[in-house]
Scaffold this motif. Sequence first.
Motif, PDB file in Angstrom:
ATOM      1  N   ASN A 178       0.816  -1.214   0.000  1.00 57.09           N
ATOM      2  CA  ASN A 178       0.000   0.000   0.000  1.00 57.09           C
ATOM      3  C   ASN A 178       0.853   1.270   0.000  1.00 57.09           C
ATOM      4  OD1 ASN A 178      -2.334  -1.513  -0.014  1.00 57.09           O
ATOM      5  ND2 ASN A 178      -2.713  -1.341   2.177  1.00 57.09           N
ATOM      6  N   TYR A 179       2.021   1.185   0.633  1.00 57.44           N
ATOM      7  CA  TYR A 179       2.889   2.367   0.730  1.00 57.44           C
ATOM      8  C   TYR A 179       4.106   2.275  -0.193  1.00 57.44           C
ATOM      9  CZ  TYR A 179       0.262   4.035   4.780  1.00 57.44           C
ATOM     10  OH  TYR A 179      -0.733   4.519   5.605  1.00 57.44           O
ATOM     11  N   ARG A 180       4.041   1.434  -1.195  1.00 55.79           N
ATOM     12  CA  ARG A 180       5.185   1.214  -2.085  1.00 55.79           C
ATOM     13  C   ARG A 180       5.636   2.488  -2.790  1.00 55.79           C
ATOM     14  NH1 ARG A 180       0.541  -0.168  -4.295  1.00 55.79           N
ATOM     15  NH2 ARG A 180       0.093   0.206  -6.520  1.00 55.79           N
ATOM     16  N   LYS A 181       4.695   3.366  -3.129  1.00 55.25           N
ATOM     17  CA  LYS A 181       5.039   4.587  -3.861  1.00 55.25           C
ATOM     18  C   LYS A 181       5.829   5.561  -2.995  1.00 55.25           C
ATOM     19  CE  LYS A 181       1.150   4.328  -7.084  1.00 55.25           C
ATOM     20  NZ  LYS A 181      -0.084   4.992  -7.587  1.00 55.25           N
ATOM     21  N   SER A 182       5.741   5.410  -1.693  1.00 52.90           N
ATOM     22  CA  SER A 182       6.556   6.220  -0.784  1.00 52.90           C
ATOM     23  C   SER A 182       7.832   5.488  -0.379  1.00 52.90           C
ATOM     24  CB  SER A 182       5.760   6.572   0.479  1.00 52.90           C
ATOM     25  OG  SER A 182       4.607   7.307   0.166  1.00 52.90           O
ATOM     26  N   ILE A 183       7.711   4.168  -0.213  1.00 53.65           N
ATOM     27  CA  ILE A 183       8.838   3.385   0.292  1.00 53.65           C
ATOM     28  C   ILE A 183       9.939   3.232  -0.756  1.00 53.65           C
ATOM     29  CG2 ILE A 183       9.543   1.098   1.087  1.00 53.65           C
ATOM     30  CD1 ILE A 183       6.843   0.870   2.487  1.00 53.65           C
ATOM     31  N   LEU A 184       9.581   2.927  -2.001  1.00 53.05           N
ATOM     32  CA  LEU A 184      10.598   2.678  -3.033  1.00 53.05           C
ATOM     33  C   LEU A 184      11.472   3.907  -3.314  1.00 53.05           C
ATOM     34  CD1 LEU A 184       8.640   0.365  -5.498  1.00 53.05           C
ATOM     35  CD2 LEU A 184      10.548  -0.256  -4.004  1.00 53.05           C
ATOM     36  N   PRO A 185      10.898   5.111  -3.450  1.00 52.97           N
ATOM     37  CA  PRO A 185      11.776   6.286  -3.602  1.00 52.97           C
ATOM     38  C   PRO A 185      12.655   6.531  -2.376  1.00 52.97           C
ATOM     39  CG  PRO A 185       9.549   6.804  -4.323  1.00 52.97           C
ATOM     40  CD  PRO A 185       9.482   5.462  -3.651  1.00 52.97           C
ATOM     41  N   THR A 186      12.116   6.231  -1.187  1.00 52.67           N
ATOM     42  CA  THR A 186      12.911   6.377   0.039  1.00 52.67           C
ATOM     43  C   THR A 186      14.103   5.435   0.018  1.00 52.67           C
ATOM     44  OG1 THR A 186      10.940   6.999   1.305  1.00 52.67           O
ATOM     45  CG2 THR A 186      12.854   6.233   2.551  1.00 52.67           C
ATOM     46  N   ILE A 187      13.883   4.195  -0.414  1.00 59.81           N
ATOM     47  CA  ILE A 187      14.969   3.217  -0.515  1.00 59.81           C
ATOM     48  C   ILE A 187      16.018   3.685  -1.520  1.00 59.81           C
ATOM     49  CG2 ILE A 187      15.542   0.902  -1.338  1.00 59.81           C
ATOM     50  CD1 ILE A 187      12.958  -0.089  -0.097  1.00 59.81           C
ATOM     51  N   ALA A 188      15.562   4.189  -2.670  1.00 63.62           N
ATOM     52  CA  ALA A 188      16.492   4.660  -3.706  1.00 63.62           C
ATOM     53  C   ALA A 188      17.333   5.827  -3.196  1.00 63.62           C
ATOM     54  CB  ALA A 188      15.715   5.062  -4.953  1.00 63.62           C
ATOM     55  N   ALA A 189      16.685   6.800  -2.553  1.00 61.22           N
ATOM     56  CA  ALA A 189      17.405   7.966  -2.039  1.00 61.22           C
ATOM     57  C   ALA A 189      18.375   7.562  -0.933  1.00 61.22           C
ATOM     58  CB  ALA A 189      16.403   8.994  -1.520  1.00 61.22           C
ATOM     59  N   LEU A 190      17.936   6.662  -0.068  1.00 61.52           N
ATOM     60  CA  LEU A 190      18.775   6.213   1.036  1.00 61.52           C
ATOM     61  C   LEU A 190      19.986   5.443   0.521  1.00 61.52           C
ATOM     62  CD1 LEU A 190      18.927   6.257   4.107  1.00 61.52           C
ATOM     63  CD2 LEU A 190      17.560   4.164   4.157  1.00 61.52           C
ATOM     64  N   THR A 191      19.797   4.645  -0.522  1.00 60.47           N
ATOM     65  CA  THR A 191      20.899   3.891  -1.117  1.00 60.47           C
ATOM     66  C   THR A 191      21.963   4.832  -1.681  1.00 60.47           C
ATOM     67  OG1 THR A 191      19.416   2.058  -1.665  1.00 60.47           O
ATOM     68  CG2 THR A 191      21.515   2.160  -2.848  1.00 60.47           C
ATOM     69  N   LEU A 192      21.524   5.873  -2.399  1.00 65.31           N
ATOM     70  CA  LEU A 192      22.473   6.850  -2.954  1.00 65.31           C
ATOM     71  C   LEU A 192      23.202   7.608  -1.845  1.00 65.31           C
ATOM     72  CD1 LEU A 192      20.339   8.287  -5.903  1.00 65.31           C
ATOM     73  CD2 LEU A 192      22.301   6.732  -6.060  1.00 65.31           C
ATOM     74  N   PHE A 193      22.459   8.001  -0.824  1.00 64.24           N
ATOM     75  CA  PHE A 193      23.073   8.714   0.301  1.00 64.24           C
ATOM     76  C   PHE A 193      24.084   7.829   1.013  1.00 64.24           C
ATOM     77  CE2 PHE A 193      23.019   9.942   4.847  1.00 64.24           C
ATOM     78  CZ  PHE A 193      23.554  11.212   4.717  1.00 64.24           C
ATOM     79  N   ASN A 194      23.732   6.561   1.209  1.00 63.42           N
ATOM     80  CA  ASN A 194      24.643   5.625   1.873  1.00 63.42           C
ATOM     81  C   ASN A 194      25.923   5.420   1.065  1.00 63.42           C
ATOM     82  OD1 ASN A 194      22.901   5.317   3.975  1.00 63.42           O
ATOM     83  ND2 ASN A 194      22.234   3.262   3.453  1.00 63.42           N
ATOM     84  N   ALA A 195      25.782   5.373  -0.263  1.00 61.27           N
ATOM     85  CA  ALA A 195      26.959   5.219  -1.118  1.00 61.27           C
ATOM     86  C   ALA A 195      27.915   6.391  -0.921  1.00 61.27           C
ATOM     87  CB  ALA A 195      26.535   5.113  -2.576  1.00 61.27           C
ATOM     88  N   TYR A 196      27.356   7.589  -0.829  1.00 62.46           N
ATOM     89  CA  TYR A 196      28.189   8.773  -0.595  1.00 62.46           C
ATOM     90  C   TYR A 196      28.863   8.706   0.770  1.00 62.46           C
ATOM     91  CZ  TYR A 196      29.301  13.450   1.058  1.00 62.46           C
ATOM     92  OH  TYR A 196      29.932  14.519   1.611  1.00 62.46           O
ATOM     93  N   VAL A 197      28.099   8.374   1.810  1.00 62.66           N
ATOM     94  CA  VAL A 197      28.654   8.305   3.166  1.00 62.66           C
ATOM     95  C   VAL A 197      29.769   7.258   3.235  1.00 62.66           C
ATOM     96  CG1 VAL A 197      28.138   7.714   5.570  1.00 62.66           C
ATOM     97  CG2 VAL A 197      26.539   9.119   4.257  1.00 62.66           C
ATOM     98  N   ALA A 198      29.548   6.111   2.590  1.00 65.91           N
ATOM     99  CA  ALA A 198      30.547   5.039   2.613  1.00 65.91           C
ATOM    100  C   ALA A 198      31.853   5.484   1.962  1.00 65.91           C
ATOM    101  CB  ALA A 198      30.000   3.802   1.914  1.00 65.91           C
ATOM    102  N   VAL A 199      31.765   6.100   0.798  1.00 64.13           N
ATOM    103  CA  VAL A 199      32.966   6.542   0.081  1.00 64.13           C
ATOM    104  C   VAL A 199      33.655   7.673   0.833  1.00 64.13           C
ATOM    105  CG1 VAL A 199      33.804   7.613  -2.038  1.00 64.13           C
ATOM    106  CG2 VAL A 199      32.099   5.795  -2.168  1.00 64.13           C
ATOM    107  N   ALA A 200      32.872   8.551   1.429  1.00 61.83           N
ATOM    108  CA  ALA A 200      33.436   9.744   2.080  1.00 61.83           C
ATOM    109  C   ALA A 200      34.029   9.464   3.454  1.00 61.83           C
ATOM    110  CB  ALA A 200      32.360  10.822   2.179  1.00 61.83           C
ATOM    111  N   PHE A 201      33.466   8.514   4.198  1.00 58.94           N
ATOM    112  CA  PHE A 201      33.837   8.396   5.614  1.00 58.94           C
ATOM    113  C   PHE A 201      34.417   7.048   6.024  1.00 58.94           C
ATOM    114  CE2 PHE A 201      30.505  11.659   5.456  1.00 58.94           C
ATOM    115  CZ  PHE A 201      31.170  12.713   6.070  1.00 58.94           C
ATOM    116  N   LEU A 202      34.183   5.987   5.265  1.00 63.72           N
ATOM    117  CA  LEU A 202      34.674   4.686   5.698  1.00 63.72           C
ATOM    118  C   LEU A 202      36.133   4.482   5.300  1.00 63.72           C
ATOM    119  CD1 LEU A 202      31.828   2.102   4.975  1.00 63.72           C
ATOM    120  CD2 LEU A 202      32.429   3.169   7.148  1.00 63.72           C
TER     121      LEU A 202
END
Length: 296
Positions: free
Chosen positions: A86-110
């Motif tokens: 029911n909430y897929r239209k909100s959840i899927l963009p959140t997952i996509a945005a979070l994945t991109l943000f995590n990729a940046y954090v990983a490269v920048a700080f790990l």
Amino acid sequence: MTSSRSNLRISELSVTEFINCFSLLVVAGSISTSYFFGQIYKANLGLSFYWLLAATIWIIYTLDHVLDGLKLKEQSVSVRHLIHYNYRKSILPTIAALTLFNAYVAVAFLPQKMLYAGVMMGLGVGVYFLLVHWLKSKSILLPKEFFVSIIVAFGMVVLPGISGNMTFSFHGILMVLSMVFINYTNLLLFSLYDYENDQKNNLVSAAIQWGIEKTKSVILYMLAAAFVCFTCWTFLIMSPVKLPISISLLIMFNILLVIYIQEERFAINERYRFWGDFVFLVPGLVWYLLVQKQFF
């Protein structure tokens, strides 16, 4: 809990249903358990690590639920899958945005070593989704719960260990195996309790592949295997942190065993899922009480 309400909303969920539905205890437990092993292996884990681990585990569980929900749509009898659909239209963009943000954090700080290990974990996640959601998972010898248990244990135990002084000695491997078996037992219990819902939804799980009786037997074997690994570990290592480690694992063993034995009690309102996920909060709590606060 099951539901036939195709328009089920988050506001209709109880607190326990909400926590179970969005895997919040798993996320919190990943922080607690990784903190525990980070302290054991004297790892300097920053906020970026805890954020990335918790967010990644939330993404894995949430995307898994969304993909199952897309298969079932409004016909799902599971609150968890129905809400995610029911909430897929909100959840899927959140997952996509979070994945991109995590990729940046990983490269920048790990650190580079942790970054490479994180990439390996990401590849494992990709293989999992390929096997479970795009290939015929019924033909896979090992059920999906096995792959998830390895991925989660890698994130909670191996990554903190790599960042610290963990060595891949025999006793180190025994500790990793103990956590893999604990996680696997936990997921098999969920599969056992979800058997009827998964059967109605035509979903593939360990209990669906093996049947109820074999699943019950495997649960006991895995719990026994975890205990054997832990017992061998206690005889191989001399360490001042042996007490908090032993207490943590023994509490986890006992919680899972009680969930297995008292089936009728834990089937009510999906208590099995709440307390099954709660086990991963135990290590951090034990460390805080026994070591940092010197409870005894």
